[in-house]
Scaffold this motif. Structure first.
Motif, PDB file in Angstrom:
ATOM      1  N   GLN A   1       1.223  -1.509  -0.098  1.00 50.33           N
ATOM      2  CA  GLN A   1       0.367  -0.023  -0.074  1.00 50.33           C
ATOM      3  C   GLN A   1       0.791   1.155  -0.022  1.00 50.33           C
ATOM      4  N   LEU A   2       2.270   1.174   0.917  1.00 46.19           N
ATOM      5  CA  LEU A   2       2.990   2.185   0.712  1.00 46.19           C
ATOM      6  C   LEU A   2       3.337   2.403  -0.413  1.00 46.19           C
ATOM      7  N   VAL A   3       3.623   1.774  -0.898  1.00 50.32           N
ATOM      8  CA  VAL A   3       4.495   1.330  -2.441  1.00 50.32           C
ATOM      9  C   VAL A   3       3.102   2.399  -3.316  1.00 50.32           C
ATOM     10  N   LEU A   4       2.316   1.860  -3.259  1.00 45.67           N
ATOM     11  CA  LEU A   4       0.986   2.669  -4.237  1.00 45.67           C
ATOM     12  C   LEU A   4       0.860   3.712  -4.005  1.00 45.67           C
ATOM     13  N   GLU A   5       0.612   4.628  -2.268  1.00 40.45           N
ATOM     14  CA  GLU A   5       0.469   5.795  -2.318  1.00 40.45           C
ATOM     15  C   GLU A   5       1.691   6.289  -2.352  1.00 40.45           C
ATOM     16  N   LEU A   6       2.667   5.481  -2.452  1.00 43.44           N
ATOM     17  CA  LEU A   6       4.416   6.941  -3.132  1.00 43.44           C
ATOM     18  C   LEU A   6       4.674   6.805  -4.665  1.00 43.44           C
ATOM     19  N   THR A   7       3.658   5.452  -5.122  1.00 39.90           N
ATOM     20  CA  THR A   7       4.133   5.523  -6.991  1.00 39.90           C
ATOM     21  C   THR A   7       3.381   6.753  -6.713  1.00 39.90           C
ATOM     22  N   GLN A   8       1.841   6.932  -6.504  1.00 42.91           N
ATOM     23  CA  GLN A   8       0.822   8.229  -7.001  1.00 42.91           C
ATOM     24  C   GLN A   8       1.148   9.315  -7.069  1.00 42.91           C
ATOM     25  N   LEU A   9       1.885   9.378  -5.541  1.00 43.80           N
ATOM     26  CA  LEU A   9       2.200  11.067  -5.330  1.00 43.80           C
ATOM     27  C   LEU A   9       3.218  11.169  -5.597  1.00 43.80           C
ATOM     28  N   VAL A  10       4.001  10.245  -6.386  1.00 44.74           N
ATOM     29  CA  VAL A  10       4.936  11.018  -7.346  1.00 44.74           C
ATOM     30  C   VAL A  10       4.919  11.244  -8.741  1.00 44.74           C
ATOM     31  N   SER A  11       3.415   9.999  -9.688  1.00 44.86           N
ATOM     32  CA  SER A  11       3.105  10.256 -10.098  1.00 44.86           C
ATOM     33  C   SER A  11       2.308  11.703 -10.983  1.00 44.86           C
ATOM     34  N   ASP A  12       1.754  12.314  -9.542  1.00 38.67           N
ATOM     35  CA  ASP A  12       0.788  13.455  -9.310  1.00 38.67           C
ATOM     36  C   ASP A  12       1.307  14.262  -9.039  1.00 38.67           C
ATOM     37  N   ASP A  13       2.775  14.434  -8.147  1.00 38.70           N
ATOM     38  CA  ASP A  13       3.099  15.502  -8.123  1.00 38.70           C
ATOM     39  C   ASP A  13       4.445  15.872  -8.385  1.00 38.70           C
ATOM     40  N   VAL A  14       5.205  15.180  -7.591  1.00 41.14           N
ATOM     41  CA  VAL A  14       6.550  15.333  -7.909  1.00 41.14           C
ATOM     42  C   VAL A  14       6.888  15.531  -9.746  1.00 41.14           C
ATOM     43  N   VAL A  15       6.366  14.148 -10.431  1.00 43.42           N
ATOM     44  CA  VAL A  15       6.757  14.051 -12.052  1.00 43.42           C
ATOM     45  C   VAL A  15       6.355  15.651 -12.999  1.00 43.42           C
ATOM     46  N   PRO A  16       5.027  16.600 -12.436  1.00 42.95           N
ATOM     47  CA  PRO A  16       4.655  17.433 -12.945  1.00 42.95           C
ATOM     48  C   PRO A  16       5.996  18.436 -12.793  1.00 42.95           C
ATOM     49  N   ARG A  17       5.921  18.406 -11.532  1.00 45.66           N
ATOM     50  CA  ARG A  17       6.916  19.494 -10.938  1.00 45.66           C
ATOM     51  C   ARG A  17       8.274  19.209 -11.390  1.00 45.66           C
ATOM     52  N   ILE A  18       9.137  18.562 -11.568  1.00 43.30           N
ATOM     53  CA  ILE A  18      10.010  18.031 -12.321  1.00 43.30           C
ATOM     54  C   ILE A  18       9.904  18.472 -13.395  1.00 43.30           C
ATOM     55  N   LEU A  19       8.779  17.976 -14.609  1.00 44.56           N
ATOM     56  CA  LEU A  19       8.842  18.254 -15.730  1.00 44.56           C
ATOM     57  C   LEU A  19       8.386  20.084 -16.149  1.00 44.56           C
ATOM     58  N   ALA A  20       7.794  20.823 -15.207  1.00 45.03           N
ATOM     59  CA  ALA A  20       7.796  21.931 -15.656  1.00 45.03           C
ATOM     60  C   ALA A  20       9.211  22.673 -15.291  1.00 45.03           C
ATOM     61  N   GLN A  21       9.426  22.073 -14.518  1.00 50.99           N
ATOM     62  CA  GLN A  21      11.213  23.548 -13.958  1.00 50.99           C
ATOM     63  C   GLN A  21      12.270  23.001 -15.366  1.00 50.99           C
ATOM     64  N   GLN A  22      11.476  21.567 -15.426  1.00 51.22           N
ATOM     65  CA  GLN A  22      12.259  21.124 -17.319  1.00 51.22           C
ATOM     66  C   GLN A  22      12.244  22.799 -18.740  1.00 51.22           C
ATOM     67  N   GLU A  23      10.839  22.344 -18.694  1.00 53.74           N
ATOM     68  CA  GLU A  23      10.569  23.112 -19.679  1.00 53.74           C
ATOM     69  C   GLU A  23      10.421  25.292 -19.259  1.00 53.74           C
ATOM     70  N   ILE A  24      10.740  25.554 -18.541  1.00 54.79           N
ATOM     71  CA  ILE A  24      11.650  26.149 -18.082  1.00 54.79           C
ATOM     72  C   ILE A  24      12.481  26.524 -18.386  1.00 54.79           C
ATOM     73  N   ASP A  25      13.644  25.620 -18.307  1.00 51.78           N
ATOM     74  CA  ASP A  25      15.019  25.677 -18.411  1.00 51.78           C
ATOM     75  C   ASP A  25      15.756  25.561 -19.446  1.00 51.78           C
TER      76      ASP A  25
END
Length: 94
Positions: A14-38
Motif C-alpha cells: 500500500q505504501l509503494v502504491l501511495e508513493l507511486t501515486q504521489l510521485v506521478s501526481d505531484d513530483v513528476v509534473p513539477r520536474i517537467l514544469a521546471q525542465q520546460e522553464i530551463d
C-alpha cells in the motif's frame, strides 16, 4: 533493523502504491514544469531576451549564445542559464 522491516507485506504494498501515486501526481509534473522553464526553443529564447528573432539569430551567429543540439537530432535548445549569462554580460558591456 530497517523501519520497513516491521511493516506487513500488505502495508508495504500500500505504501509503494501511495508513493507511486504521489510521485506521478505531484513530483513528476513539477520536474517537467521546471525542465520546460530551463530550456527554450529559438523563438522562445528571443522572447525571453526581449529581442526579435532576427536579432537572436545574429547573436547566435556571433557565438554569443551557443545552445546545444538534442542528441541524435538537429534540434537546438538554449539553457535559461546561458541566456541569463548573456543578459548579464550585455549589461556589463553598457
Amino acid at each position: 533493523m530497517a523501519v520497513l522491516d516491521v511493516l506487513s507485506p500488505e502495508i508495504k504494498s500500500q505504501l509503494v502504491l501511495e508513493l507511486t501515486q504521489l510521485v506521478s501526481d505531484d513530483v513528476v509534473p513539477r520536474i517537467l514544469a521546471q525542465q520546460e522553464i530551463d530550456f527554450f526553443k529559438a523563438k522562445e529564447a528571443a522572447n525571453y531576451l526581449n529581442v526579435s528573432y532576427d536579432s537572436f539569430k545574429r547573436i547566435r551567429k556571433q557565438g554569443l549564445i551557443i545552445g546545444f543540439l538534442l542528441k541524435g537530432t538537429s534540434i537546438r535548445r538554449y539553457r535559461k542559464s546561458e541566456l541569463d549569462d548573456y543578459l548579464k554580460e550585455s549589461e556589463e558591456r553598457l
